[in-house]
Design an enzyme around this catalytic site. Structure first.
Site, PDB file in Angstrom:
ATOM      1  N   ASP A  76       9.314  14.519 -31.279  1.00  0.00           N
ATOM      2  CA  ASP A  76       7.851  14.590 -31.421  1.00  0.00           C
ATOM      3  C   ASP A  76       7.436  15.999 -31.827  1.00  0.00           C
ATOM      4  O   ASP A  76       8.265  16.917 -31.836  1.00  0.00           O
ATOM      5  CB  ASP A  76       7.157  14.150 -30.121  1.00  0.00           C
ATOM      6  N   ASN A 145       2.328  12.244 -16.838  1.00  0.00           N
ATOM      7  CA  ASN A 145       1.581  10.978 -16.880  1.00  0.00           C
ATOM      8  C   ASN A 145       2.465   9.819 -17.342  1.00  0.00           C
ATOM      9  O   ASN A 145       1.975   8.751 -17.686  1.00  0.00           O
ATOM     10  CB  ASN A 145       0.364  11.106 -17.818  1.00  0.00           C
ATOM     11  N   GLU A 152       1.762   8.017 -25.344  1.00  0.00           N
ATOM     12  CA  GLU A 152       0.911   8.221 -24.171  1.00  0.00           C
ATOM     13  C   GLU A 152       0.565   6.866 -23.539  1.00  0.00           C
ATOM     14  O   GLU A 152       0.655   5.835 -24.214  1.00  0.00           O
ATOM     15  CB  GLU A 152      -0.395   8.913 -24.601  1.00  0.00           C
TER      16      GLU A 152
HETATM   17  C1  GLP Z   1       6.051  17.128 -23.687  1.00  0.00           C
HETATM   18  C2  GLP Z   1       6.901  16.654 -24.866  1.00  0.00           C
HETATM   19  C3  GLP Z   1       7.941  15.661 -24.443  1.00  0.00           C
HETATM   20  C4  GLP Z   1       8.577  16.169 -23.177  1.00  0.00           C
HETATM   21  C5  GLP Z   1       7.573  16.032 -22.055  1.00  0.00           C
HETATM   22  C6  GLP Z   1       7.992  16.667 -20.756  1.00  0.00           C
HETATM   23  O1  GLP Z   1       4.702  16.956 -23.932  1.00  0.00           O
HETATM   24  N1  GLP Z   1       6.097  16.066 -25.888  1.00  0.00           N
HETATM   25  O2  GLP Z   1       8.891  15.488 -25.467  1.00  0.00           O
HETATM   26  O3  GLP Z   1       9.713  15.414 -22.886  1.00  0.00           O
HETATM   27  O4  GLP Z   1       6.294  16.469 -22.450  1.00  0.00           O
HETATM   28  O5  GLP Z   1       7.917  18.054 -20.803  1.00  0.00           O
HETATM   29  P1  GLP Z   1       8.547  18.995 -19.701  1.00  0.00           P
HETATM   30  O6  GLP Z   1      10.008  18.855 -19.820  1.00  0.00           O
HETATM   31  O7  GLP Z   1       8.103  20.387 -20.056  1.00  0.00           O
HETATM   32  O8  GLP Z   1       8.030  18.544 -18.394  1.00  0.00           O
END
Ligand code: GLP
Length: 248
Positions: A76, A145, A152
Site C-alpha cells: 500500500d 482498527n 479499511e
Molecule cells: C499502516 C500501513 C499498513 C500497516 C499497518 C500497521 O497504516 N498502511 O500496511 O501494516 O498500518 O502499522 P504498524 O505496524 O505501524 O502498527
C-alpha cells in the site's frame, strides 16, 4: 520462550518480545526465499515489520546470491504526497529492503504516491500483479482498527487494487505524521489480492494492539474488521509478542 497454537488452519506463535518475534519472522522469510529463489513477496510497512526486514537485510552480507531473483510488491502507499516524502512506504521500503538487498527496479512493483490519475495507477498495479503474481508470501501488519494495508473497515471490502478513503485513526498513524505534505488518500492492494497469496505472515506486537488482536482471535469474520478475512485463508502464520496477546 515461545508458545505455539494451531487454531483451525492458522498457526499462532506467541513469543516474549518484539525482538524475538522479529527473529522468528526473519527466519521464516529467509526459509521461504531459500525454498523459492523467485519468491514474490508482498510487503507491509509501519513499525511492526521493521526489525524483521532489517534482520533479513543483514543476511545479504552472508549470502547475497539468495536475493538475486526475489521480487517485491508494495502492499500500500500514502496518496497525494511526493515519492520522496518521509512518510511514504516507498522511502521506508527502499531503506529497509530494496537498497540493502540490491533489488533492481524490474523486481520492485510499487504504487506511485503522487500519480496524475490515481485510478489509472491502481489499474497499472493490478495488471502488474496479474502478470507477475500470484504473491508467494504476503507479510502483513494489522491496523489498530483492523485494517489490512489500506483496506479499511467498510460494509463491503474491495477485491482488487483501489484508491482508499483513509480512516481517522489511519491518518494519525506514525508514518503519516512524518509527512511534509498532505496525505489525501491511500492506494492499496485489495482483499482478494491478499487472500490469493500462497502464504501469509501476519505480525502483531505491542500492548496497543492487544484489543484489536483479541477481536481478531475471536474468529468472527466481518468486513468491518478486515484482518478477520485472514480466517478464510488456508496458510496463515501469525507471530506476536506477549504485549499483544492476552492469555486465554
Ligand atoms: C499502516 C500501513 C499498513 C500497516 C499497518 C500497521 O497504516 N498502511 O500496511 O501494516 O498500518 O502499522 P504498524 O505496524 O505501524 O502498527
Amino acid at each position: 520462550m515461545h508458545r505455539e497454537h494451531l487454531i483451525d488452519n492458522l498457526n499462532l506463535l506467541v513469543v516474549d518480545s518484539y525482538e524475538k518475534m522479529s527473529e522468528y519472522a526473519a527466519g521464516f522469510v529467509l526459509s521461504e526465499i531459500k525454498t523459492n529463489p523467485n519468491l514474490l513477496i508482498c510487503t507491509a510497512t509501519g513499525s511492526t515489520p521493521t526489525l524483521t526486514y532489517d534482520l533479513v537485510a543483514k543476511e545479504y552480507e552472508k549470502a547475497p546470491e539468495i536475493f538475486s531473483h526475489i521480487r517485491i510488491i508494495k502492499l500500500d502507499e500514502w496518496g497525494g504526497v511526493s515519492m520522496d516524502d518521509p512518510a511514504t512506504c516507498e522511502v521506508y521500503l527502499r531503506e529497509h529492503l530494496i537498497q540493502p538487498l540490491h533489488i533492481d527496479e524490474s523486481r520492485f512493483i510499487s504504487f506511485k504516491s503522487n500519480p496524475d490519475e490515481s485510478k489509472q495507477e491502481v489499474e497499472r498495479i493490478q495488471k502488474e500483479l496479474e502478470n507477475k503474481g500470484p504473491i508467494d508470501l504476503c507479510i502483513l501488519g494489522m491496523g489498530v482498527n483492523g485494517h489490512l494495508g489500506f483496506n479499511e473497515p467498510v460494509e463491503k471490502l474491495q477485491a482488487h487494487a483501489h484508491v482508499a478513503q483513509l480512516a481517522d485513526s489511519t491518518k494519525d498513524h506514525t508514518m503519516a505524521q512524518k509527512t511534509k505534505g498532505n496525505i489525501v488518500y491511500g492506494l492499496t492492494l485489495g482483499i482478494e489480492d491478499i487472500l490469493a497469496s500462497k502464504k501469509i505472515l501476519l505480525l502483531v506486537n505491542g500492548e496497543h494492539k492487544r484489543e484489536p488482536f483479541d477481536t481478531f482471535l475471536s474468529q468472527e469474520v466481518t468486513p468491518e474488521f478486515p484482518v478477520s478475512m485472514l480466517w478464510k485463508h488456508s496458510d496463515v502464520t501469525v507471530m506476536c509478542d506477549e504485549g499483544a496477546h492476552s492469555v486465554r
